[in-house]
Design an enzyme around this catalytic site. Structure first.
Site, PDB file in Angstrom:
ATOM      1  N   ASP A  35       0.839  -1.204   0.000  1.00 49.40           N
ATOM      2  CA  ASP A  35       0.000   0.000   0.000  1.00 49.40           C
ATOM      3  C   ASP A  35       0.866   1.243   0.000  1.00 49.40           C
ATOM      4  OD1 ASP A  35      -2.748  -0.954   0.153  1.00 49.40           O
ATOM      5  OD2 ASP A  35      -2.133  -1.857   2.044  1.00 49.40           O
ATOM      6  N   HIS A  66      -0.549  -1.111  -4.591  1.00 50.08           N
ATOM      7  CA  HIS A  66      -1.832  -0.401  -4.533  1.00 50.08           C
ATOM      8  C   HIS A  66      -1.556   1.063  -4.218  1.00 50.08           C
ATOM      9  CE1 HIS A  66      -5.925   0.037  -2.219  1.00 50.08           C
ATOM     10  NE2 HIS A  66      -5.897   0.735  -3.339  1.00 50.08           N
ATOM     11  N   GLY A 142      -7.159   3.367   3.237  1.00 47.43           N
ATOM     12  CA  GLY A 142      -6.323   4.231   4.070  1.00 47.43           C
ATOM     13  C   GLY A 142      -5.852   3.591   5.360  1.00 47.43           C
ATOM     14  N   PHE A 143      -6.621   2.652   5.884  1.00 43.16           N
ATOM     15  CA  PHE A 143      -6.270   2.075   7.186  1.00 43.16           C
ATOM     16  C   PHE A 143      -6.575   0.583   7.222  1.00 43.16           C
ATOM     17  CE2 PHE A 143      -7.479   6.485   7.759  1.00 43.16           C
ATOM     18  CZ  PHE A 143      -6.367   6.990   8.443  1.00 43.16           C
ATOM     19  N   GLY A 145      -7.652  -2.759   9.552  1.00 43.36           N
ATOM     20  CA  GLY A 145      -8.507  -2.988  10.709  1.00 43.36           C
ATOM     21  C   GLY A 145      -9.889  -2.357  10.644  1.00 43.36           C
ATOM     22  N   ASP A 176     -10.128  -5.901  -1.248  1.00 45.69           N
ATOM     23  CA  ASP A 176      -9.170  -5.369  -0.275  1.00 45.69           C
ATOM     24  C   ASP A 176      -9.913  -4.676   0.861  1.00 45.69           C
ATOM     25  OD1 ASP A 176      -6.993  -4.278   1.030  1.00 45.69           O
ATOM     26  OD2 ASP A 176      -6.461  -2.861  -0.566  1.00 45.69           O
ATOM     27  N   GLY A 177      -9.708  -5.188   2.066  1.00 39.67           N
ATOM     28  CA  GLY A 177     -10.286  -4.558   3.250  1.00 39.67           C
ATOM     29  C   GLY A 177     -11.171  -5.502   4.039  1.00 39.67           C
ATOM     30  N   GLY A 198      -4.920  -9.015   5.407  1.00 40.54           N
ATOM     31  CA  GLY A 198      -4.256  -8.126   6.362  1.00 40.54           C
ATOM     32  C   GLY A 198      -4.496  -8.580   7.778  1.00 40.54           C
TER      33      GLY A 198
END
Ligand code: DX5
Ligand code: ZN
Length: 220
Positions: A35, A66, A142-143, A145, A176-177, A198
């Site tokens: 990222d 990404h 952006g983050f 979790g 993604d996420g 992740g």
């Protein structure tokens, strides 16, 4: 299409990156998801181009970069990528996404186009000839979790149907996420091919990465 795992290295122990990469090699991970953020497109900054070039020197696992940045074209020459690496930009961050995607291919790597949760799948339409992958964000980027957004499954299903209808069955969909085993299983049924792993699935304190990767593969 085969189902592939892409490990989000921003979630690894940053003080032990090489060890983590060796663990990911042992676990048979297909891609390293890197990222890149600019503090403007998203309110965070993580890994950078020198990191990418350093990782390329120590592993043969292909990268899945990404770029969560505005105007990604300015950065393309800073990365030494090869023919098996993906370089993915955001539709929302580039007024000239068509030209950038073409440049990514000219650079000799595979091109990807990412869309945020609120961006309609039809945005892919005129860019399909320039894309090697569609990245459907399942959280606002952006983050690590965060929680998967409510319409993620429907959006992946819609994306698969849209790509197929336009004659692009060969373009894989990456998600993604918050791709936990449970969410991964759902997204897989909806048509996702590449899974970014992740904090929800792979980088869990005191848990062996090979076991976690195998457990994830088993639900796909
Ligand atoms: C942002 C990142 C995150 C994250 C994925 O683009 O790729 O989505 O690291 O891992 P989770 O959401 O499971 O922490
Ligand atoms: Zn990402």
């Amino acid at each position: 299409m085969s189902k592939l795992l892409s490990a989000s290295v921003m979630c690894a122990d940053l003080m032990n990156m090489e060890n983590s990469i060796r663990e990911l090699e042992k676990a048979g991970i297909d891609y390293l998801h890197v990222d890149i953020m600019d503090g403007s497109f998203v309110p965070n900054i993580t890994l950078g181009f020198d990191f990418i070039n350093a990782v390329k020197k120590i592993t043969d696992i292909p990268l899945d970069v990404h770029m969560m940045v505005n105007n990604p074209t300015q950065f393309l020459d800073l990365m030494n990528l090869g023919k098996d690496d993906y370089l993915c930009i955001h539709y929302e961050g580039d007024l000239h996404a068509q030209r950038t995607l073409a440049k990514i291919r000219e650079k000799g790597c595979k091109s990807g186009l990412a869309i945020n949760p609120q961006t309609p799948v039809e945005c892919f339409e005129h860019l399909l000839d320039y894309m090697d992958m569609a990245l459907v964000m399942t959280v606002s980027p952006g983050f690590a979790g965060q929680k998967i957004f409510a319409g993620a499954g429907d959006k992946v299903r819609k994306t698969r149907a849209f790509l197929d209808e336009k004659g692009f069955r060969n373009i894989p969909i990456e998600v993604d996420g918050n791709i936990s085993p449970e969410n991964g299983a759902k997204m897989s049924k909806c048509g996702a091919d590449i899974f970014v792993l992740g904090t929800s699935s792979l980088f869990i304190k005191d848990k062996d990465m090979t076991e976690s990767a195998n457990a994830f593969r088993a639900v796909l």
